[in-house]
Design a protein around this motif. Structure first.
Motif, PDB file in Angstrom:
ATOM      1  N   VAL A   1     -22.636  12.562-108.176  1.00 59.45           N
ATOM      2  CA  VAL A   1     -22.829  12.808-109.605  1.00 59.45           C
ATOM      3  C   VAL A   1     -23.678  14.058-109.796  1.00 59.45           C
ATOM      4  N   ASN A   2     -24.840  14.109-109.129  1.00 60.36           N
ATOM      5  CA  ASN A   2     -25.686  15.291-109.237  1.00 60.36           C
ATOM      6  C   ASN A   2     -26.665  15.376-108.073  1.00 60.36           C
TER       7      ASN A   2
ATOM      8  N   ILE B   1     -18.318  19.548-106.984  1.00 63.99           N
ATOM      9  CA  ILE B   1     -18.820  19.211-108.313  1.00 63.99           C
ATOM     10  C   ILE B   1     -19.110  20.497-109.086  1.00 63.99           C
TER      11      ILE B   1
ATOM     12  N   ARG C   1     -24.218  20.448-112.247  1.00 64.74           N
ATOM     13  CA  ARG C   1     -24.689  19.193-111.665  1.00 64.74           C
ATOM     14  C   ARG C   1     -25.597  19.415-110.452  1.00 64.74           C
TER      15      ARG C   1
END
Length: 171
Positions: free
Chosen positions: A92-93, A122, A126
């Motif tokens: 996600v990050n 990504i 992020r």
């Protein structure tokens, strides 16, 4: 969702390239290590592996294995992302901090972010890369080495829909 943290440190030595976040930084010393010793990416990898409960980079890429001698940590980060994905998660990050007295790293921030985001598949938004000194205190302040910390968030890979609605039961 799962959170992981990572920390790494390497000694500065003459005669080595300084590679941080996949970027070769002009400096009179580089980091000592079996791979390219990219302390930032090592911390990121450990954060990701920890979040997925997959161990640490020493388990997967031992420094006694000649296959990893001088290897790019960007390549290792790609492999870690594959392990995380194979375990059923997606990144996600990532938030990270490099700790060193010198060199000044802000001119290289965007390139580091680009390398990390590309290796993880990504968006650049992020990935966070920050820099700090320790005000001439400790081994980083004495310019003996560089440390890095990272934290990441991963979550389950989305399930593919098969064209049918899930059964709903009232309890």
């Amino acid at each position: 969702m799962r959170i992981g943290t990572g920390y790494d440190v390497h000694r500065l030595e003459a005669g080595r390239d300084l590679v941080l976040g996949g970027v070769k930084i002009p400096h009179e010393k580089g980091l000592l290590g079996h791979s390219d010793a990219d302390v930032l990416l090592h911390a990121v990898m450990d954060a990701l592996l920890g979040a997925a409960a997959l161990g640490d980079i020493g388990m997967h890429f031992p420094d006694k294995d000649p296959a990893y001698e001088g290897i790019s940590s960007v390549e290792l980060l790609r492999r870690v992302e594959g392990m995380v994905r194979a375990a059923g998660y997606r990144v996600v990050n990532v938030d990270s901090t490099l700790i060193c007295q010198e060199p000044k790293l802000s001119p290289y921030r965007e390139a580091m972010i680009e390398h990390i985001a590309a290796a993880l598949g990504i968006e650049k938004t992020r990935v966070s890369v920050k820099f700090t000194t320790e005000e001439h205190l400790g081994f980083t302040g004495r310019k003996e080495g560089i440390a890095a910390e990272a934290v990441c968030l991963i979550d389950d890979l989305p399930k593919k829909r098969r064209g049918t609605s899930p059964e709903i039961r009232l309890v």
